[in-house]
Motif scaffolding. Structure first.
Motif, PDB file in Angstrom:
ATOM      1  N   ARG A   1       0.871  -1.187   0.000  1.00 44.07           N
ATOM      2  CA  ARG A   1       0.000   0.000   0.000  1.00 44.07           C
ATOM      3  C   ARG A   1       0.900   1.226   0.000  1.00 44.07           C
ATOM      4  N   LEU A   2       0.635   2.134  -0.956  1.00 46.29           N
ATOM      5  CA  LEU A   2       1.447   3.349  -1.051  1.00 46.29           C
ATOM      6  C   LEU A   2       0.799   4.469  -0.238  1.00 46.29           C
ATOM      7  N   ALA A   3       1.568   5.527   0.011  1.00 41.98           N
ATOM      8  CA  ALA A   3       1.062   6.658   0.811  1.00 41.98           C
ATOM      9  C   ALA A   3      -0.181   7.265   0.174  1.00 41.98           C
ATOM     10  N   SER A   4      -0.255   7.218  -1.162  1.00 43.78           N
ATOM     11  CA  SER A   4      -1.411   7.801  -1.868  1.00 43.78           C
ATOM     12  C   SER A   4      -2.654   6.929  -1.756  1.00 43.78           C
ATOM     13  N   GLY A   5      -2.517   5.733  -1.209  1.00 42.58           N
ATOM     14  CA  GLY A   5      -3.645   4.821  -1.070  1.00 42.58           C
ATOM     15  C   GLY A   5      -3.689   3.772  -2.176  1.00 42.58           C
ATOM     16  N   LYS A   6      -2.852   3.959  -3.211  1.00 41.43           N
ATOM     17  CA  LYS A   6      -2.814   2.975  -4.305  1.00 41.43           C
ATOM     18  C   LYS A   6      -2.223   1.654  -3.794  1.00 41.43           C
ATOM     19  N   GLN A   7      -2.583   0.563  -4.474  1.00 39.41           N
ATOM     20  CA  GLN A   7      -2.012  -0.740  -4.086  1.00 39.41           C
ATOM     21  C   GLN A   7      -1.208  -1.329  -5.245  1.00 39.41           C
ATOM     22  N   GLU A   8      -0.022  -1.843  -4.927  1.00 35.16           N
ATOM     23  CA  GLU A   8       0.823  -2.482  -5.950  1.00 35.16           C
ATOM     24  C   GLU A   8       1.065  -3.930  -5.532  1.00 35.16           C
ATOM     25  N   ILE A   9       1.254  -4.783  -6.537  1.00 37.25           N
ATOM     26  CA  ILE A   9       1.565  -6.193  -6.257  1.00 37.25           C
ATOM     27  C   ILE A   9       2.988  -6.463  -6.735  1.00 37.25           C
TER      28      ILE A   9
ATOM     29  N   ASP B   1       9.125   8.449  -6.779  1.00 33.42           N
ATOM     30  CA  ASP B   1       8.218   9.544  -7.156  1.00 33.42           C
ATOM     31  C   ASP B   1       7.582  10.192  -5.932  1.00 33.42           C
ATOM     32  N   GLY B   2       8.125   9.890  -4.763  1.00 34.21           N
ATOM     33  CA  GLY B   2       7.605  10.493  -3.532  1.00 34.21           C
ATOM     34  C   GLY B   2       6.425   9.744  -2.943  1.00 34.21           C
ATOM     35  N   ASP B   3       5.820   8.840  -3.728  1.00 34.13           N
ATOM     36  CA  ASP B   3       4.682   8.058  -3.233  1.00 34.13           C
ATOM     37  C   ASP B   3       5.213   6.813  -2.517  1.00 34.13           C
ATOM     38  N   LEU B   4       5.566   7.016  -1.254  1.00 32.21           N
ATOM     39  CA  LEU B   4       6.284   5.961  -0.515  1.00 32.21           C
ATOM     40  C   LEU B   4       5.384   4.781  -0.133  1.00 32.21           C
ATOM     41  N   PRO B   5       5.923   3.561  -0.210  1.00 33.64           N
ATOM     42  CA  PRO B   5       5.187   2.412   0.327  1.00 33.64           C
ATOM     43  C   PRO B   5       5.039   2.574   1.844  1.00 33.64           C
ATOM     44  N   VAL B   6       3.844   2.309   2.360  1.00 34.07           N
ATOM     45  CA  VAL B   6       3.639   2.480   3.806  1.00 34.07           C
ATOM     46  C   VAL B   6       3.269   1.169   4.507  1.00 34.07           C
ATOM     47  N   PHE B   7       2.839   0.188   3.736  1.00 34.66           N
ATOM     48  CA  PHE B   7       2.396  -1.059   4.370  1.00 34.66           C
ATOM     49  C   PHE B   7       2.594  -2.221   3.393  1.00 34.66           C
TER      50      PHE B   7
END
Lengths: 318, 208
Positions: free
Chosen positions: B103-111, B162-168
């Motif tokens: 989960r990124l800081a922006s709320g987006k999810q990556e796999i 890009d500044g959108d850090l992974p948070v979880f």
């Protein structure tokens, strides 16, 4: 009574500490160093992933994982560029050791680099890596550069006599080592239900995350599984027992080669089978290896003589 | 007897002793562990049981007394430590692959998926085989201590600067057991979240 038990021991001791032709040790140097060279070489794209603090195994995590490690552990916490230097030095030393140039020094550097890399990333290691490391250390303790090497070629060029006899105890220890490996492996396997029931290859050939491709249908039947599983046990048992008796040696080793080529073709465990098969060379004497390689060596020497003759005739015509 | 002859003789005796000690060490170390019901801890209470079988007793005695007292330090320090239980006692009959849900800081999810043998070319299978070996060991419960570093690694792999850090990060284990003859083969993979952790920003940039 005492005499009866001392005699086998003295025979064993005489066999273990005999001297003989160096070709087997030299062949094993070429096999193990070239395989070791490849195992280090192909990791280049993943040095950061495996060997740095930005990778999968930070040193502190390994310590908590209770990794005690062995000597040397000097590349802990190193940066990627430093790891790249260690990688390059290890690859270079591996190449020189394979060719047999400055054999002792290059092999020592190769063993140092390879064990340091292995020590830094223990979660990556399979039995092939262990066998490789152990045999390279044995080779380091031997005069494996005395034949089939650039060192021996340079020695000949200087007019020095070839080294025809070296202590064979490192080769004997390598023989005993591979026999112990198979004894241990067979013993462990006899404890497993799947081995006893003949269902190991049934399961393993169906593992999509382990096999290279789907084996042909006839290998996926229960009967084929029983035949291949039990024959693996028989071959491994023979590789620690019958292999010591000369009349059976070639047959047992051929069976071992077929077994490991099969493993290598079907399962994705790079180098493991090739490293194991390289150990089989230790069961042949230096004289046997020399006779086996004679056609190749004669051709090399003939081309060397031809080159020399050409040089002399050019100089004379000038 | 000359000094050099005497020295050579002493050297010979030392070499022979060292080689014989080494052979004893690798033999003892390579012997299998005793059967599971005789494992260390229970062993003292079940010695009587162990004696029933000579080989079990031999393994039990070797594991408890010989290996740690005489050979462990020698084999560890010299790099001769070894273990030959390949595909034994029973091989793993489970296909396993691991992925990370980030989960990124922006709320987006990556796999992020680790390399899967079944989806690679022959060449890539060879090149990336070490990831499989790592995951085989790292996904086991006994290796739980390395899961936070696996999560950090996945976070670093996903981060695009890009500044959108992974948070979880959540670690997911997908597995499927290979059925034996006369058992029904389940085709679907079972998915199980085995670890989750918040990601500290300093872990993303460590060592860069």
């Amino acid at each position: 009574m005492i005499k009866a038990s001392v005699r086998p021991f003295s025979l064993f001791s005489r066999w273990l500490f005999a001297s003989g032709a160096p070709e087997t040790l030299a062949l094993m140097r070429i096999l193990f160093c070239s395989l070791g060279f490849l195992t280090v070489l192909y990791q280049f794209p993943y040095l950061e992933d495996f060997y740095t603090e930005r990778g999968l195994m930070p040193v502190e995590a390994l310590k908590l994982w209770q990794w005690k490690g062995w000597t040397p552990a000097f590349i802990n916490y190193w940066s990627l560029s430093s790891i790249q230097i260690v990688w390059a030095a290890t690859v270079g030393a591996g190449l020189l050791a394979t060719l047999g140039l400055f054999s002792r020094v290059s092999l020592a550097l190769f063993v140092l680099g390879l064990t340091a890399l292995q020590n830094r990333a223990p979660l990556l290691l399979n039995s092939g890596d262990t066998l490789l490391r152990v045999n390279l250390i044995y080779l380091l303790l031997s005069q494996c550069g005395a034949a089939l090497s650039l060192d021996s070629y340079l020695r000949r060029r200087k007019g020095l006599p070839p080294i025809t006899s070296v202590p064979l105890w490192p080769q004997r220890v390598m023989q005993i080592q591979i026999a112990i490996l198979y004894l241990s492996a067979t013993w462990y396997k006899f404890q497993g239900e799947l081995w006893r029931e003949g269902l190991v290859t049934w399961a393993v050939f169906r593992l999509e995350e382990l096999r290279r491709f789907e084996p042909p249908a006839f290998l996926l039947t229960e009967t084929a599984s029983k035949i291949t599983t039990w024959s693996t046990l028989v071959i491994e048992l023979a590789l620690c027992t019958l292999v010591w008796f000369k009349p059976y040696r070639n047959l047992v080793i051929l069976s071992g080669v077929l077994l490991h080529v099969g493993i290598s073709v079907i399962l994705n465990i790079p180098f493991f089978s090739w490293i194991t098969m390289s150990c089989y060379a230790s069961f042949y004497s230096g004289e046997e290896v020399r006779a086996f390689l004679a056609p190749l060596l004669n051709r090399l020497r003939a081309s060397e003589r031809c080159g020399k003759a050409q040089t002399i005739s050019t100089e004379v015509s000038r | 007897m000359g000094g050099s002859t005497r020295l050579r003789k002493i050297g010979n005796i030392a070499l022979r002793t060292a080689v014989l000690f080494h052979l004893a060490a690798i033999f003892s170390w390579s012997l299998p562990k005793p059967p599971s019901h005789l494992k260390i801890g229970l062993a003292r209470h079940s010695e009587e049981e162990a004696v029933r079988s000579f080989s079990a007793y031999l393994l039990f005695w070797n594991e408890l007394y010989i290996k740690p007292r005489f050979f462990e330090d020698y084999l560890r320090i010299t790099g001769f430590q070894q273990n030959w239980n390949m595909f034994a006692p029973n091989p793993i009959r489970e296909d396993i692959w691991i992925e990370g849900r980030v989960r990124l800081a922006s709320g987006k999810q990556e796999i992020y998926s680790f390399p899967r043998n079944a989806q690679l070319s022959l060449w890539q299978q060879i090149l990336q085989e070490r990831f499989k070996k790592y995951l085989d060991t790292a996904q086991e419960e006994t290796s739980g201590i390395v899961w936070p570093s696996m999560a950090d690694y996945i976070a670093r792999k996903v981060y695009k600067n890009d500044g959108d850090l992974p948070v979880f990060v959540e670690l997911i284990r997908h597995s499927r057991v290979v059925a034996l003859p006369n058992e029904e083969q389940v085709e679907e993979y079972d998915s199980f979240k085995f670890f989750e952790t918040p990601i500290l920003p300093e872990r993303i940039t460590i060592g860069s």
